[in-house]
Design an enzyme around this catalytic site. Structure first.
Site, PDB file in Angstrom:
ATOM      1  CD  GLU A 157      31.284  26.349 -25.827  1.00  0.00           C
ATOM      2  OE1 GLU A 157      32.435  25.676 -26.537  1.00  0.00           O
ATOM      3  OE2 GLU A 157      30.808  25.979 -24.694  1.00  0.00           O
ATOM      4  CD  GLU A 262      26.825  25.852 -20.874  1.00  0.00           C
ATOM      5  OE1 GLU A 262      28.096  25.309 -20.383  1.00  0.00           O
ATOM      6  OE2 GLU A 262      26.492  25.805 -21.868  1.00  0.00           O
TER       7      GLU A 262
HETATM    8  O1  G3I Z   1      29.233   8.791 -23.132  1.00  0.00           O
HETATM    9  C1  G3I Z   1      30.450   8.546 -23.058  1.00  0.00           C
HETATM   10  C2  G3I Z   1      30.667   7.173 -22.640  1.00  0.00           C
HETATM   11  O2  G3I Z   1      30.157   6.109 -23.451  1.00  0.00           O
HETATM   12  C3  G3I Z   1      32.257   7.203 -22.422  1.00  0.00           C
HETATM   13  O3  G3I Z   1      32.262   5.686 -21.617  1.00  0.00           O
HETATM   14  C4  G3I Z   1      32.787   7.966 -21.596  1.00  0.00           C
HETATM   15  C5  G3I Z   1      34.445   7.882 -21.387  1.00  0.00           C
HETATM   16  O4  G3I Z   1      35.061   8.985 -21.097  1.00  0.00           O
HETATM   17  O5  G3I Z   1      32.650   9.103 -22.199  1.00  0.00           O
HETATM   18  C6  G3I Z   1      31.255   9.684 -22.355  1.00  0.00           C
HETATM   19  O6  G3I Z   1      30.953  10.658 -22.928  1.00  0.00           O
HETATM   20  C7  G3I Z   1      31.551  11.977 -22.128  1.00  0.00           C
HETATM   21  C8  G3I Z   1      30.318  12.740 -22.038  1.00  0.00           C
HETATM   22  O7  G3I Z   1      30.387  14.017 -21.594  1.00  0.00           O
HETATM   23  C9  G3I Z   1      29.091  12.244 -21.571  1.00  0.00           C
HETATM   24  O8  G3I Z   1      29.378  11.592 -20.058  1.00  0.00           O
HETATM   25  C10 G3I Z   1      32.663  12.576 -23.070  1.00  0.00           C
HETATM   26  O9  G3I Z   1      33.739  11.729 -22.814  1.00  0.00           O
HETATM   27  C11 G3I Z   1      32.809  13.957 -22.192  1.00  0.00           C
HETATM   28  O10 G3I Z   1      33.895  14.471 -22.931  1.00  0.00           O
HETATM   29  C12 G3I Z   1      31.580  14.608 -22.325  1.00  0.00           C
HETATM   30  O11 G3I Z   1      31.775  15.883 -21.507  1.00  0.00           O
HETATM   31  C13 G3I Z   1      30.744  16.796 -21.971  1.00  0.00           C
HETATM   32  C14 G3I Z   1      31.474  18.044 -22.639  1.00  0.00           C
HETATM   33  O12 G3I Z   1      30.380  19.135 -22.784  1.00  0.00           O
HETATM   34  C15 G3I Z   1      31.719  17.808 -24.049  1.00  0.00           C
HETATM   35  O13 G3I Z   1      31.968  18.699 -24.794  1.00  0.00           O
HETATM   36  C16 G3I Z   1      30.284  17.328 -20.544  1.00  0.00           C
HETATM   37  O14 G3I Z   1      29.473  16.210 -19.781  1.00  0.00           O
HETATM   38  C17 G3I Z   1      29.296  18.437 -20.569  1.00  0.00           C
HETATM   39  O15 G3I Z   1      28.616  18.901 -19.436  1.00  0.00           O
HETATM   40  C18 G3I Z   1      29.916  19.514 -21.513  1.00  0.00           C
HETATM   41  O16 G3I Z   1      28.906  20.735 -21.501  1.00  0.00           O
HETATM   42  C19 G3I Z   1      29.437  21.720 -21.906  1.00  0.00           C
HETATM   43  C20 G3I Z   1      28.365  22.565 -22.844  1.00  0.00           C
HETATM   44  O17 G3I Z   1      27.759  21.405 -23.784  1.00  0.00           O
HETATM   45  C21 G3I Z   1      28.915  23.763 -23.513  1.00  0.00           C
HETATM   46  N1  G3I Z   1      29.680  24.615 -22.661  1.00  0.00           N
HETATM   47  C22 G3I Z   1      30.763  24.015 -21.896  1.00  0.00           C
HETATM   48  C23 G3I Z   1      30.086  22.930 -21.123  1.00  0.00           C
HETATM   49  C24 G3I Z   1      31.104  22.209 -20.282  1.00  0.00           C
HETATM   50  O18 G3I Z   1      32.312  21.875 -21.001  1.00  0.00           O
END
Ligand code: G3I
Length: 375
Positions: A157, A262
């Site tokens: 990105e 994705e």
């Molecule tokens: O691990 C913490 C946990 O400890 C906490 O309690 C919880 C509270 O909200 O958050 C957890 O972390 C989250 C993490 O995912 C694991 O579930 C984050 O808040 C959340 O922001 C994070 O989101 C991820 C996102 O990337 C962040 O950038 C998504 O799971 C993941 O699917 C997403 O993947 C991205 C690709 O890497 C790049 N392209 C876009 C795609 C979708 O956004």
């Protein structure tokens, strides 16, 4: 008596053969010889806590991506601390099931700790320091899994919607060549690995043109980019089949492979003017934004199936250049889309429902492959 027993056994055999005949073809079998089919897997799936999810992954997919497990904040949280616990389990899972293993992602502006860009006083570090940190990170991680992780999303990105380079700390501190450097470092650490530039919304023309220019420039400089990842965070109407088709063709002309990295299809009301996967976007929950909290109407279920069929027909048309189609999650309940850009919605973007059952969209994807093979 003997005859009766024989007939009973025959009936049992026939029933089990019938059941086998009706068992749906797994996705990876349906698309064998065309491209690999994968899913991004999460922590419970990597660690074996989600046995229902694991059974689907093992049966359906021949490639995996780590949804979050290999991101910088997880694997390299502090300057001198690497934590490989989950990443090692991820790679072991893929090896156990003889899968093509993807690494995601080395250089991104999200899920990267702030210390990476700062000195002791909190100021931005200089170019040489950040290049060294990037080099150490890439060579340590890619080197550890050399020959075991077959493909890396090296830069993720890096582009804005208008096709210009995103003003990330990577760009601000190192300059434009941070992208070339990241690919070089990854190639040095594992010369056999496939190296991908991965981004969303490349089907939109300005962003696509920016990516095409970027890849052409990198290739001209001899930078080892082997593929472009079209993330495929799609909706029922975006991208059009024509734009999807043209985008794959445009990148193929540059001599790179294309991966759909994705994939998911959103059926919920859109909250943005343009389709995006910008993770920083946050929108307040409102009931009208979550219309299917109690289930997806049949009509929308069918629209989703039709949409997946249309997309898979385009991917198949380009089977010479599309090497992999990876869904961003296993079941609807796992999807990041339940919490983005609105927290707590009920989303239906994938091929397996919340109870792990294949949806009509799954059958539609299988039918596209089967139809192509009987032609
Ligand atoms: O691990 C913490 C946990 O400890 C906490 O309690 C919880 C509270 O909200 O958050 C957890 O972390 C989250 C993490 O995912 C694991 O579930 C984050 O808040 C959340 O922001 C994070 O989101 C991820 C996102 O990337 C962040 O950038 C998504 O799971 C993941 O699917 C997403 O993947 C991205 C690709 O890497 C790049 N392209 C876009 C795609 C979708 O956004």
């Amino acid at each position: 008596m003997l005859n009766r027993r024989f007939m009973a056994v025959s009936a049992l055999v026939a029933a089990s053969l019938g059941a086998a005949a009706q068992a749906p073809t797994p996705l990876k079998e349906a698309y064998k010889g065309d491209f690999l089919i994968g899913a991004a897997i999460n922590t419970p799936q990597i660690t074996g806590q989600d046995s229902r999810g694991d059974a689907i992954i093992e049966a359906q997919f021949d490639t995996i991506s780590p949804e979050n497990a290999l991101k910088w904040e997880r694997i390299h949280p502090k300057p001198d601390t690497y934590d490989f616990t989950l990443a090692d389990q991820y790679v072991a899972f893929g090896e156990k099931h003889h899968m093509f293993i993807v690494g995601h992602c080395l250089v991104w502006h999200n899920q990267v700790p702030d210390w990476v860009f700062r000195d002791d006083k909190g100021n931005f570090v200089d170019r040489a320091t950040l290049l060294k940190r990037m080099h150490d990170h890439i060579s340590t991680i890619v080197g550890r899994y050399k020959g075991r992780i077959q493909s890396w999303d090296v830069v993720n990105e890096a582009l804005n919607e208008d096709g210009t380079l995103r003003q990330s700390p990577w760009l601000k501190i190192i300059g434009e060549d941070y992208i070339a450097k990241a690919f070089q470092y990854a190639h040095e650490a594992d010369p056999q690995a496939q190296l991908t530039y991965n981004d969303y919304s490349l089907e939109n023309e300005p962003k696509r043109n920016g990516a095409l220019a970027l890849i052409a420039k990198l290739k001209a400089q001899g930078v080892p980019v082997t593929s472009v990842g079209l993330q495929g965070h799609d909706s029922l109407t975006w991208p059009s089949v024509e734009d999807q088709d043209a985008t794959i063709s445009d990148f193929a002309k540059l001599g790179v492979k294309v991966v759909i990295s994705e994939l998911d299809v959103d059926v919920l009301p859109s909250v943005t003017h343009q389709q995006t996967a910008e993770v920083s976007l946050k929108v307040q929950q409102e009931p009208k934004l979550n219309p299917y909290a109690n289930g997806l109407p049949q009509s929308v279920q069918q629209e989703l199936a039709q949409r997946y069929a249309d997309l898979f027909r385009v991917y198949l048309k380009h089977r010479d250049v599309v090497t992999r189609v990876t869904f961003w999650g296993v079941t609807d309940g796992d999807s990041w889309r339940n919490d983005w850009p609105v927290k707590g919605r009920t989303s239906y973007p994938l091929l397996f429902d919340r109870s792990g059952q294949p949806k009509p969209a799954f059958q539609a994807a299988i039918r596209v492959a089967a139809d192509a093979k009987t032609k």
